[in-house]
Every structure is written in C-alpha cells, then in structure tokens.
Scaffold this motif. Sequence first.
Motif, PDB file in Angstrom:
ATOM      1  N   TRP A  14       0.893  -1.141  -0.027  1.00  0.00           N
ATOM      2  CA  TRP A  14      -0.061   0.068  -0.139  1.00  0.00           C
ATOM      3  C   TRP A  14       0.874   1.272   0.119  1.00  0.00           C
ATOM      4  O   TRP A  14       1.754   1.343   0.886  1.00  0.00           O
ATOM      5  CB  TRP A  14      -1.100  -0.086   1.173  1.00  0.00           C
ATOM      6  N   ALA A  15       0.393   2.113  -1.100  1.00  0.00           N
ATOM      7  CA  ALA A  15       1.469   3.492  -0.992  1.00  0.00           C
ATOM      8  C   ALA A  15       0.465   4.545  -0.672  1.00  0.00           C
ATOM      9  O   ALA A  15      -0.580   4.632  -1.167  1.00  0.00           O
ATOM     10  CB  ALA A  15       1.745   3.730  -2.406  1.00  0.00           C
ATOM     11  N   ALA A  16       0.380   5.112   0.657  1.00  0.00           N
ATOM     12  CA  ALA A  16      -0.400   5.903   1.123  1.00  0.00           C
ATOM     13  C   ALA A  16       0.300   7.697   0.975  1.00  0.00           C
ATOM     14  O   ALA A  16       1.469   7.762   1.179  1.00  0.00           O
ATOM     15  CB  ALA A  16      -0.754   5.838   2.561  1.00  0.00           C
ATOM     16  N   CYS A  17      -0.581   8.406   0.786  1.00  0.00           N
ATOM     17  CA  CYS A  17      -0.341  10.059   0.321  1.00  0.00           C
ATOM     18  C   CYS A  17      -1.212  10.973   1.257  1.00  0.00           C
ATOM     19  O   CYS A  17      -2.019  10.301   1.824  1.00  0.00           O
ATOM     20  CB  CYS A  17      -0.692  10.235  -1.179  1.00  0.00           C
ATOM     21  N   ASP A  18      -0.486  11.890   1.475  1.00  0.00           N
ATOM     22  CA  ASP A  18      -0.901  12.806   2.613  1.00  0.00           C
ATOM     23  C   ASP A  18      -1.990  13.648   1.858  1.00  0.00           C
ATOM     24  O   ASP A  18      -2.435  13.465   0.635  1.00  0.00           O
ATOM     25  CB  ASP A  18       0.004  13.346   3.468  1.00  0.00           C
ATOM     26  N   ASP A  19      -2.193  14.993   2.454  1.00  0.00           N
ATOM     27  CA  ASP A  19      -3.032  15.730   1.825  1.00  0.00           C
ATOM     28  C   ASP A  19      -2.497  16.511   0.386  1.00  0.00           C
ATOM     29  O   ASP A  19      -3.365  17.333  -0.265  1.00  0.00           O
ATOM     30  CB  ASP A  19      -3.290  17.287   2.769  1.00  0.00           C
ATOM     31  N   THR A  20      -1.305  16.147   0.168  1.00  0.00           N
ATOM     32  CA  THR A  20      -0.770  16.533  -1.183  1.00  0.00           C
ATOM     33  C   THR A  20      -1.532  15.866  -2.378  1.00  0.00           C
ATOM     34  O   THR A  20      -1.896  16.339  -3.460  1.00  0.00           O
ATOM     35  CB  THR A  20       0.628  16.107  -1.587  1.00  0.00           C
ATOM     36  N   CYS A  21      -2.042  14.600  -2.165  1.00  0.00           N
ATOM     37  CA  CYS A  21      -2.974  13.667  -3.068  1.00  0.00           C
ATOM     38  C   CYS A  21      -4.144  13.519  -2.414  1.00  0.00           C
ATOM     39  O   CYS A  21      -4.858  12.472  -2.673  1.00  0.00           O
ATOM     40  CB  CYS A  21      -2.185  12.273  -3.219  1.00  0.00           C
ATOM     41  N   GLN A  22      -4.728  14.367  -1.747  1.00  0.00           N
ATOM     42  CA  GLN A  22      -6.248  14.278  -0.887  1.00  0.00           C
ATOM     43  C   GLN A  22      -6.242  12.947  -0.322  1.00  0.00           C
ATOM     44  O   GLN A  22      -7.338  12.658  -0.302  1.00  0.00           O
ATOM     45  CB  GLN A  22      -7.143  14.392  -2.097  1.00  0.00           C
ATOM     46  N   GLY A  23      -5.231  12.402   0.379  1.00  0.00           N
ATOM     47  CA  GLY A  23      -5.254  11.209   1.190  1.00  0.00           C
ATOM     48  C   GLY A  23      -5.691   9.881   0.250  1.00  0.00           C
ATOM     49  O   GLY A  23      -6.075   9.117   1.268  1.00  0.00           O
ATOM     50  N   GLN A  42      -7.679   3.886  -3.589  1.00  0.00           N
ATOM     51  CA  GLN A  42      -8.623   3.873  -2.597  1.00  0.00           C
ATOM     52  C   GLN A  42      -8.607   5.355  -2.019  1.00  0.00           C
ATOM     53  O   GLN A  42      -7.567   5.906  -1.637  1.00  0.00           O
ATOM     54  CB  GLN A  42      -8.233   3.015  -1.137  1.00  0.00           C
ATOM     55  N   ASP A  43      -9.948   6.031  -2.214  1.00  0.00           N
ATOM     56  CA  ASP A  43      -9.837   7.380  -1.540  1.00  0.00           C
ATOM     57  C   ASP A  43      -9.627   7.251   0.069  1.00  0.00           C
ATOM     58  O   ASP A  43      -9.905   6.119   0.633  1.00  0.00           O
ATOM     59  CB  ASP A  43     -11.131   7.848  -1.708  1.00  0.00           C
ATOM     60  N   ARG A  44      -9.475   8.480   0.689  1.00  0.00           N
ATOM     61  CA  ARG A  44      -9.327   8.479   2.078  1.00  0.00           C
ATOM     62  C   ARG A  44     -10.885   8.223   2.522  1.00  0.00           C
ATOM     63  O   ARG A  44     -11.798   7.995   1.890  1.00  0.00           O
ATOM     64  CB  ARG A  44      -9.077   9.909   2.471  1.00  0.00           C
ATOM     65  N   PRO A  45     -10.933   7.440   3.990  1.00  0.00           N
ATOM     66  CA  PRO A  45     -12.339   7.428   4.184  1.00  0.00           C
ATOM     67  C   PRO A  45     -13.279   8.467   4.333  1.00  0.00           C
ATOM     68  O   PRO A  45     -12.949   9.784   4.503  1.00  0.00           O
ATOM     69  CB  PRO A  45     -12.017   7.034   5.606  1.00  0.00           C
ATOM     70  N   THR A  46     -14.600   8.225   4.083  1.00  0.00           N
ATOM     71  CA  THR A  46     -15.543   9.172   3.824  1.00  0.00           C
ATOM     72  C   THR A  46     -15.814   9.839   5.270  1.00  0.00           C
ATOM     73  O   THR A  46     -15.673   9.105   6.362  1.00  0.00           O
ATOM     74  CB  THR A  46     -16.955   8.490   3.666  1.00  0.00           C
ATOM     75  N   GLY A  47     -15.706  11.077   5.342  1.00  0.00           N
ATOM     76  CA  GLY A  47     -16.009  11.935   6.622  1.00  0.00           C
ATOM     77  C   GLY A  47     -14.601  12.132   6.960  1.00  0.00           C
ATOM     78  O   GLY A  47     -14.405  13.007   7.954  1.00  0.00           O
ATOM     79  N   MET A  48     -13.358  11.849   6.700  1.00  0.00           N
ATOM     80  CA  MET A  48     -12.121  12.229   7.236  1.00  0.00           C
ATOM     81  C   MET A  48     -11.697  13.282   6.369  1.00  0.00           C
ATOM     82  O   MET A  48     -11.652  13.249   5.109  1.00  0.00           O
ATOM     83  CB  MET A  48     -11.159  10.998   7.088  1.00  0.00           C
ATOM     84  N   ALA A  49     -11.435  14.324   7.097  1.00  0.00           N
ATOM     85  CA  ALA A  49     -10.751  15.538   6.466  1.00  0.00           C
ATOM     86  C   ALA A  49      -9.434  15.321   5.595  1.00  0.00           C
ATOM     87  O   ALA A  49      -8.963  14.091   5.909  1.00  0.00           O
ATOM     88  CB  ALA A  49     -10.669  16.668   7.365  1.00  0.00           C
ATOM     89  N   ASP A  50      -8.981  16.108   4.927  1.00  0.00           N
ATOM     90  CA  ASP A  50      -7.836  16.170   4.005  1.00  0.00           C
ATOM     91  C   ASP A  50      -6.698  16.387   5.221  1.00  0.00           C
ATOM     92  O   ASP A  50      -6.061  17.557   4.980  1.00  0.00           O
ATOM     93  CB  ASP A  50      -7.835  16.815   2.845  1.00  0.00           C
ATOM     94  N   TYR A  51      -6.248  15.436   6.072  1.00  0.00           N
ATOM     95  CA  TYR A  51      -5.135  15.646   6.933  1.00  0.00           C
ATOM     96  C   TYR A  51      -3.959  15.210   6.176  1.00  0.00           C
ATOM     97  O   TYR A  51      -3.825  14.591   5.384  1.00  0.00           O
ATOM     98  CB  TYR A  51      -5.427  14.778   8.094  1.00  0.00           C
ATOM     99  N   ALA A  83      -3.333  12.615  16.825  1.00  0.00           N
ATOM    100  CA  ALA A  83      -2.256  12.248  16.019  1.00  0.00           C
ATOM    101  C   ALA A  83      -2.549  10.920  15.208  1.00  0.00           C
ATOM    102  O   ALA A  83      -2.003  10.557  14.303  1.00  0.00           O
ATOM    103  CB  ALA A  83      -0.848  12.294  16.685  1.00  0.00           C
ATOM    104  N   LEU A  84      -3.383  10.141  15.898  1.00  0.00           N
ATOM    105  CA  LEU A  84      -3.863   8.966  15.276  1.00  0.00           C
ATOM    106  C   LEU A  84      -5.310   8.716  14.965  1.00  0.00           C
ATOM    107  O   LEU A  84      -6.154   9.049  15.830  1.00  0.00           O
ATOM    108  CB  LEU A  84      -3.272   7.868  16.225  1.00  0.00           C
ATOM    109  N   ARG A  85      -5.764   8.354  13.835  1.00  0.00           N
ATOM    110  CA  ARG A  85      -7.043   7.979  13.459  1.00  0.00           C
ATOM    111  C   ARG A  85      -7.300   6.638  13.004  1.00  0.00           C
ATOM    112  O   ARG A  85      -6.484   6.119  12.511  1.00  0.00           O
ATOM    113  CB  ARG A  85      -7.749   8.968  12.626  1.00  0.00           C
ATOM    114  N   THR A  86      -8.210   5.873  13.385  1.00  0.00           N
ATOM    115  CA  THR A  86      -8.535   4.452  13.137  1.00  0.00           C
ATOM    116  C   THR A  86      -9.757   4.322  12.011  1.00  0.00           C
ATOM    117  O   THR A  86     -10.519   5.380  12.177  1.00  0.00           O
ATOM    118  CB  THR A  86      -8.915   3.686  14.401  1.00  0.00           C
TER     119      THR A  86
END
Length: 93
Positions: A14-23, A42-51, A83-86
């Motif tokens: 899994w290659a994860a990106c931050d707010d640069t790639c909208q999560g 995979q888009d960031r989870p629904t409801g998770m802001a672009d952290y 700092a952590l979200r699940t």
Amino acid sequence: MMDLEFEPATGRLWAACDDTCQGRSSTLDIGAQGRFTVTGFQDRPTGMADYNNEGFAIAPRSTCVAGREPVVWSDDANDGGHALRTGTLNCTS
C-alpha cells in the motif's frame, strides 16, 4: 507518497499519500519483469478531512472481525488534537 505498508495476507504493498494527494492510497503488486504495477486506488475514508497523514498501518489478518480489519493513520500535524485516527478495511477474499 508518504508511507508504504506491506499487507502479508494479500501480498499487496500500500502506497499512502497525505493531503498533497487528497489522502488517496494505491495498492501495488510486482508484475511481469519485476516492476511494480498499480492494482487499485482507495480514497481517504468518507468523513475524514484532508489531513497531513504521514503513516498508515494495517492490523494483522487475525484481527479480522465480521469482514473488517483495523487500520490506523498517523497525522503529523496533530489536527484537532489527534495524531492517530482509526478505521477499517474489508478483509474478505
């Protein structure tokens, strides 16, 4: 890309990106000629802001309950005092 996470149960990377790639995250496999190939997005989870998530971890498959397994994102900006979200991923075949 801000983090790489290997998922032993599926053999995916899994290659994860931050707010640069909208999560967004992508999954990679090793294809013909030994090169990485993108197998999904995979888009960031629904409801998770672009952290500014800089880390991503998938719990072992043995933690799969009712078709879901835990995942954790680490936010190095500590947005909202966290700092952590699940969340969870589908862990069925």
